[in-house]
Design a protein around this motif. Structure first.
Motif, mmCIF file in Angstrom:
data_model
loop_
_atom_site.group_PDB
_atom_site.id
_atom_site.type_symbol
_atom_site.label_atom_id
_atom_site.label_comp_id
_atom_site.label_asym_id
_atom_site.label_seq_id
_atom_site.Cartn_x
_atom_site.Cartn_y
_atom_site.Cartn_z
ATOM 1 N N PRO A 153 0.800 -1.234 0.000
ATOM 2 C CA PRO A 153 0.000 0.000 0.000
ATOM 3 C C PRO A 153 0.831 1.282 0.000
ATOM 4 O O PRO A 153 0.437 2.260 -0.642
ATOM 5 C CB PRO A 153 -0.820 -0.111 1.285
ATOM 6 N N LYS A 203 -3.804 -1.484 -4.982
ATOM 7 C CA LYS A 203 -4.782 -1.243 -3.924
ATOM 8 C C LYS A 203 -5.952 -2.221 -3.997
ATOM 9 O O LYS A 203 -6.446 -2.680 -2.959
ATOM 10 C CB LYS A 203 -5.256 0.207 -3.955
ATOM 11 N N ARG A 204 -6.385 -2.562 -5.200
ATOM 12 C CA ARG A 204 -7.444 -3.573 -5.317
ATOM 13 C C ARG A 204 -6.961 -4.926 -4.804
ATOM 14 O O ARG A 204 -7.705 -5.642 -4.136
ATOM 15 C CB ARG A 204 -7.901 -3.696 -6.769
ATOM 16 N N VAL A 237 -4.664 -5.500 -2.559
ATOM 17 C CA VAL A 237 -4.444 -5.446 -1.110
ATOM 18 C C VAL A 237 -5.759 -5.290 -0.343
ATOM 19 O O VAL A 237 -6.003 -5.993 0.637
ATOM 20 C CB VAL A 237 -3.477 -4.293 -0.747
ATOM 21 N N TYR A 238 -6.616 -4.368 -0.789
ATOM 22 C CA TYR A 238 -7.805 -4.006 -0.021
ATOM 23 C C TYR A 238 -9.113 -4.591 -0.534
ATOM 24 O O TYR A 238 -10.109 -4.556 0.184
ATOM 25 C CB TYR A 238 -7.961 -2.476 -0.002
ATOM 26 N N HIS A 242 -12.950 -0.399 -0.910
ATOM 27 C CA HIS A 242 -12.136 0.273 0.106
ATOM 28 C C HIS A 242 -11.983 1.745 -0.280
ATOM 29 O O HIS A 242 -11.861 2.070 -1.461
ATOM 30 C CB HIS A 242 -10.758 -0.400 0.193
ATOM 31 N N ASP A 281 -9.494 3.704 -0.229
ATOM 32 C CA ASP A 281 -8.284 3.981 -1.019
ATOM 33 C C ASP A 281 -8.477 3.623 -2.488
ATOM 34 O O ASP A 281 -7.942 4.285 -3.374
ATOM 35 C CB ASP A 281 -7.074 3.232 -0.451
ATOM 36 N N SER A 300 -18.442 2.940 2.510
ATOM 37 C CA SER A 300 -17.466 3.053 3.592
ATOM 38 C C SER A 300 -17.972 3.977 4.693
ATOM 39 O O SER A 300 -17.807 3.693 5.883
ATOM 40 C CB SER A 300 -16.132 3.576 3.052
#
Length: 188
Positions: free
Chosen positions: A46, A79-80, A82-83, A87, A89, A124
């Motif tokens: 990230p 980011k996709r 990881v999260y 999300h 981010d 979110s």
């Protein structure tokens, strides 16, 4: 000089240069930050993705939409991974990609990305509001602003995440309004 704190500090300095309009210094500093972040964490971390996104912001400010898009797309991929899809981010990068399309006159694509990002932001925000309500009802422990103080909670709820999400939602709604204005759509 190869330490995560150095990468983080350089990233903050690079963003400061970007905000001041010193784009060459921003790109140099952010590139140094990215190099160190990749050495410390790898490409699919990230922090590396956030620095890539910051480099994209500088390129967007310079009017180099192709370079901005390249950096944003790599950041989005990381980011996709990881999260996941939903999300904040991920939403932020989708909106930044929308800005590239908007600045390039591709308002329809920009609008789709803004709306996709807005949907994630609203989800979110709703989840954050639900957590605050559960905390207030005593159903889950209160969160602390400083993670290192988890055992020394003063009883206050951290609403900073909720406030930041609300600001993001407002900024995205503004961007959508600007696209409608550019397209001459005043009754949207």
């Amino acid at each position: 000089r190869v330490h995560p704190c150095v990468a983080s500090t350089l990233a903050k300095i690079g963003v400061m240069y970007w905000k001041k309009g010193s784009y060459t210094a921003a790109l140099t500093t952010l590139s140094d930050s990215l190099r160190i972040s990749v050495l410390c964490y790898g490409e699919d971390h990230p922090d590396s993705a956030e620095t890539l996104s910051s480099i994209g912001m500088v390129h967007l400010a310079r009017g180099d939409y192709e370079a901005a898009m390249k950096f944003y797309q790599v950041s989005l991929r990381v980011k996709r991974a990881v999260y996941g899809e939903d999300h904040p981010d991920v939403a932020r990068v989708l909106i930044r990609i929308g800005m590239v399309y908007d600045e390039g006159g591709r308002h329809g694509k920009a609008m789709r990305l803004y709306k996709q990002g807005l949907a994630i932001q609203r989800l979110s925000l709703a989840l954050e509001e639900e957590l605050v309500e559960m905390e207030e009802a005593g159903q889950i422990p209160l969160r602390c602003k400083n993670k290192s103080q988890d055992n020394d909670n003063d009883g206050r709820i951290d609403v900073s995440a909720k406030s930041a999400l609300a600001v993001d939602v407002a900024a995205t709604l503004n961007s959508i309004g600007v696209v409608h204005e550019k397209k001459g759509e005043y009754s949207a």
